[in-house]
Design an enzyme around this catalytic site. Structure first.
Site, PDB file in Angstrom:
ATOM      1  N   GLU A  99       4.727  11.800  15.417  1.00 50.91           N
ATOM      2  CA  GLU A  99       4.414  11.031  14.219  1.00 50.91           C
ATOM      3  C   GLU A  99       4.595   9.553  14.545  1.00 50.91           C
ATOM      4  O   GLU A  99       5.676   9.134  14.967  1.00 50.91           O
ATOM      5  CB  GLU A  99       5.355  11.413  13.074  1.00 50.91           C
ATOM      6  CG  GLU A  99       5.355  12.896  12.727  1.00 50.91           C
ATOM      7  CD  GLU A  99       6.506  13.265  11.818  1.00 50.91           C
ATOM      8  OE1 GLU A  99       6.916  12.418  10.990  1.00 50.91           O
ATOM      9  OE2 GLU A  99       7.013  14.394  11.939  1.00 50.91           O
ATOM     10  N   ARG A 138      -2.615  14.760  10.590  1.00 47.65           N
ATOM     11  CA  ARG A 138      -2.357  14.242   9.246  1.00 47.65           C
ATOM     12  C   ARG A 138      -2.377  12.722   9.283  1.00 47.65           C
ATOM     13  O   ARG A 138      -1.747  12.091  10.147  1.00 47.65           O
ATOM     14  CB  ARG A 138      -1.001  14.747   8.738  1.00 47.65           C
ATOM     15  CG  ARG A 138      -0.699  14.361   7.291  1.00 47.65           C
ATOM     16  CD  ARG A 138       0.668  14.873   6.875  1.00 47.65           C
ATOM     17  NE  ARG A 138       1.072  14.305   5.582  1.00 47.65           N
ATOM     18  CZ  ARG A 138       2.334  14.064   5.248  1.00 47.65           C
ATOM     19  NH1 ARG A 138       3.316  14.352   6.079  1.00 47.65           N
ATOM     20  NH2 ARG A 138       2.624  13.541   4.070  1.00 47.65           N
ATOM     21  N   TYR A 181      -1.839   9.378   6.736  1.00 48.10           N
ATOM     22  CA  TYR A 181      -1.311   9.066   5.410  1.00 48.10           C
ATOM     23  C   TYR A 181      -0.624   7.720   5.393  1.00 48.10           C
ATOM     24  O   TYR A 181      -0.372   7.093   6.440  1.00 48.10           O
ATOM     25  CB  TYR A 181      -0.349  10.148   4.930  1.00 48.10           C
ATOM     26  CG  TYR A 181       0.812  10.459   5.858  1.00 48.10           C
ATOM     27  CD1 TYR A 181       2.113  10.092   5.539  1.00 48.10           C
ATOM     28  CD2 TYR A 181       0.608  11.157   7.039  1.00 48.10           C
ATOM     29  CE1 TYR A 181       3.179  10.396   6.381  1.00 48.10           C
ATOM     30  CE2 TYR A 181       1.660  11.475   7.884  1.00 48.10           C
ATOM     31  CZ  TYR A 181       2.940  11.084   7.555  1.00 48.10           C
ATOM     32  OH  TYR A 181       3.984  11.389   8.387  1.00 48.10           O
ATOM     33  N   ASP A 203       2.731   5.969   4.509  1.00 46.38           N
ATOM     34  CA  ASP A 203       4.123   6.352   4.359  1.00 46.38           C
ATOM     35  C   ASP A 203       4.886   5.308   3.528  1.00 46.38           C
ATOM     36  O   ASP A 203       4.365   4.243   3.194  1.00 46.38           O
ATOM     37  CB  ASP A 203       4.772   6.511   5.741  1.00 46.38           C
ATOM     38  CG  ASP A 203       5.994   7.408   5.702  1.00 46.38           C
ATOM     39  OD1 ASP A 203       6.293   7.990   4.649  1.00 46.38           O
ATOM     40  OD2 ASP A 203       6.672   7.523   6.741  1.00 46.38           O
ATOM     41  N   GLU A 223       0.494   5.966   8.890  1.00 50.38           N
ATOM     42  CA  GLU A 223       1.118   6.920   9.808  1.00 50.38           C
ATOM     43  C   GLU A 223       0.131   8.012  10.194  1.00 50.38           C
ATOM     44  O   GLU A 223      -0.672   8.457   9.388  1.00 50.38           O
ATOM     45  CB  GLU A 223       2.366   7.541   9.174  1.00 50.38           C
ATOM     46  CG  GLU A 223       3.097   8.528  10.088  1.00 50.38           C
ATOM     47  CD  GLU A 223       4.500   8.850   9.620  1.00 50.38           C
ATOM     48  OE1 GLU A 223       5.094   9.783  10.188  1.00 50.38           O
ATOM     49  OE2 GLU A 223       5.014   8.176   8.706  1.00 50.38           O
ATOM     50  N   THR A 243       0.260  13.894  14.673  1.00 52.04           N
ATOM     51  CA  THR A 243      -0.737  14.612  15.461  1.00 52.04           C
ATOM     52  C   THR A 243      -0.809  16.078  15.075  1.00 52.04           C
ATOM     53  O   THR A 243       0.157  16.674  14.597  1.00 52.04           O
ATOM     54  CB  THR A 243      -0.427  14.545  16.959  1.00 52.04           C
ATOM     55  OG1 THR A 243       0.800  15.254  17.224  1.00 52.04           O
ATOM     56  CG2 THR A 243      -0.307  13.119  17.459  1.00 52.04           C
ATOM     57  N   TRP A 290      -0.050  22.024   6.586  1.00 53.99           N
ATOM     58  CA  TRP A 290       0.190  22.498   7.958  1.00 53.99           C
ATOM     59  C   TRP A 290      -0.005  24.006   8.097  1.00 53.99           C
ATOM     60  O   TRP A 290      -0.442  24.481   9.134  1.00 53.99           O
ATOM     61  CB  TRP A 290       1.596  22.115   8.413  1.00 53.99           C
ATOM     62  CG  TRP A 290       1.786  20.638   8.613  1.00 53.99           C
ATOM     63  CD1 TRP A 290       2.514  19.796   7.834  1.00 53.99           C
ATOM     64  CD2 TRP A 290       1.207  19.841   9.648  1.00 53.99           C
ATOM     65  NE1 TRP A 290       2.433  18.514   8.324  1.00 53.99           N
ATOM     66  CE2 TRP A 290       1.642  18.514   9.435  1.00 53.99           C
ATOM     67  CE3 TRP A 290       0.382  20.114  10.734  1.00 53.99           C
ATOM     68  CZ2 TRP A 290       1.271  17.458  10.269  1.00 53.99           C
ATOM     69  CZ3 TRP A 290       0.005  19.066  11.574  1.00 53.99           C
ATOM     70  CH2 TRP A 290       0.438  17.756  11.342  1.00 53.99           C
TER      71      TRP A 290
END
Length: 475
Positions: free
Chosen positions: A20, A65, A67, A69, A75, A78, A437
């Site tokens: 991340e 993902r 997004y 943050d 952010e 992976t 996820w």
């Protein structure tokens, strides 16, 4: 039967991993322009995402993902990866996706009559001292007690910055002059192992979010790592940790160092490029930070002689150990010429030292702080890292073609492949879906949901049923 699906074997030689990355965000401004806040810039940055998905928290076509943050930090987390180079490819793909959004934001600002450059920095500390992370995730067996595992890992983690820190110039503070640190995160962690993330940042987070079958899996969430610019630094950061986890899960003999007050020591290590920081052990003896890393490296080399060749190829992990040994030898001798194209803190320190000599000042010169920051600019052709890369002053680990492929294609060896196919079909059919996820859901006409709890499964007939349902009502 592979170790991924065998109930009798808890050792994941083929291991699911993820990274991340949070990015710092900034815009230029002329004297006549009002400075935009990070929140304002982030809103423009994510405008194309919100226009397409009606959300600032999405899964992108490559199953990662994307997004916004807390703190207006863009952010990327992976997609699930099961080998080292694959993970590096998807991390770097995230950089390029983010830079693409930054370029669109610049175009939007220009169209609105307030043209300015948008900067995304892949670093961990801003000018105000706020910290943001680069978190690593490693799938581990449920039979491993995470707190015990964390205690065993702490000596390795507090000294790991020697081999893979990003480096930074810490500004003067009180009576303490500006100085160069090996790590950007070392001064930002306050606990060893904890369930907290922001209140008291730990080295290892124990919050139980396996993103899979909780009876079989746990997720080890590492918070202490720096964001890596140089690909070999990423490879050594993740590869060395991967090897230590494999050894611990296999019951292989791993060096044990009961370090007294490890959190205070992590700060000392960050200030000592010789690796000679003494670590006092609970039995009264002393060991240096460099000796701790050397002990782990030596055992990892022995482990490779019996490791099952699955997941990350053993040949690639031999490259990791070779680099690990060379970095330790360079620190021991203080001759960094054989690794000065591979490790971020070494590359950066050499660069700013050359400028410091020209400027005739100390580490506090504002020009040096600018160079430090510019190293982390992800824009090709503008960021200092990219300029050095193009000049052959930074080594590669992977190839551009593989990174470009990863931008729009999910990993085909993990559960991410299912998510990627689902997302591609939803985009093609303009279907209303919900994704996380573990779950894939077709929302209309009647909700149909499937849960995929094995992150190793790249094929599942239930996906075909979801795709057929989607085709039936949206084609």
């Amino acid at each position: 039967m592979s170790e991924a699906s065998a109930a009798v074997s808890p050792v994941f030689t083929r291991r699911i991993m993820g990274i991340e990355v949070e990015y710092g965000i900034f815009t230029s401004a002329t004297p006549e322009q009002r400075k935009l806040t990070p929140d304002e810039v982030a809103r423009v940055l994510f405008r194309p995402i919100i226009d397409e998905y009606s959300s600032s928290n999405i899964f992108s076509p490559n199953a990662s993902r994307l997004y916004l943050d807390v703190g207006s930090h863009p952010e990327v987390a992976t997609a699930e990866c099961d080998s080292l180079t694959q993970l590096i490819n998807y991390e770097r793909a995230g950089d390029r996706v983010m830079d693409g959004l930054a370029r669109k934001a610049e175009q939007a600002l220009e169209a609105e009559g307030c043209a300015r450059s948008v900067y995304l920095f892949k670093n961990n500390v801003d000018s105000a001292g706020n910290s943001y992370g680069c978190h690593e995730n490693y799938l581990i067996s449920r039979h491993m007690i995470l707190k015990n595992l964390g205690v065993a890992l702490l000596p390795f983690m507090i000294t790991r910055q020697l081999i893979c820190g990003a480096g930074m110039i810490a500004p003067a503070k009180g009576n303490e002059p500006a100085k160069f640190l090996l790590s950007q995160r070392a001064d930002q962690v306050w606990e060893g192992v904890s369930s907290a993330t922001t209140r008291s940042r730990p080295i290892i987070n124990t919050r139980d979010e396996p993103h899979g079958d909780s009876k079989r899996f746990r997720r080890m969430h590492v918070i202490v790592g720096d964001s890596s610019m140089a690909e070999p630094t990423s490879a050594l950061k993740v590869g060395s940790t991967l090897l230590v986890l494999e050894m611990l899960e296999a019951g292989f003999d791993v060096p044990r160092f009961a370090v007294d007050k490890p959190i205070s020591r992590i700060r000392d290590i960050a200030r000592d490029a010789t690796g000679r920081t003494p670590l006092h052990l609970e039995d009264g003896s002393t060991v240096t930070a460099l000796e701790v890393q050397a002990a782990f490296c030596a055992q990892a080399k022995r482990w490779l002689e019996q490791r099952e060749d699955a997941g990350t190829p053993t040949a690639e992990l031999r490259r990791v150990v070779d680099l690990w040994e060379r970095v330790l030898a360079a620190i021991e001798s203080q001759d960094f010429s054989k690794v000065d194209r591979e490790i971020d803190w070494i590359i950066k320190r050499g660069l700013v030292e050359r400028y410091r000599d020209k400027l005739g000042g100390d580490w506090g010169h504002p020009k040096l702080a600018q160079i430090d920051l510019t190293y982390h600019d992800i824009r090709a052709g503008r960021g200092l890292y990219d300029i050095l890369l193009r000049r052959g002053m930074i080594a590669r680990w992977t190839q551009d073609e593989a990174i470009e492929h990863a931008i729009n294609h999910a990993p085909d060896t993990t559960r991410a492949a299912l998510r990627g196919k689902f997302l591609a079909a939803a985009h093609r059919l303009n279907a209303n879906v919900t994704v996380d996820w573990t779950r894939l859901k077709v929302n209309r006409p009647e909700p149909l949901t499937e849960e995929f709890l094995d992150p190793f499964d790249a094929e599942d007939p239930r996906l075909d049923e979801l795709l057929a349902y989607m085709e039936k009502f949206h084609s």
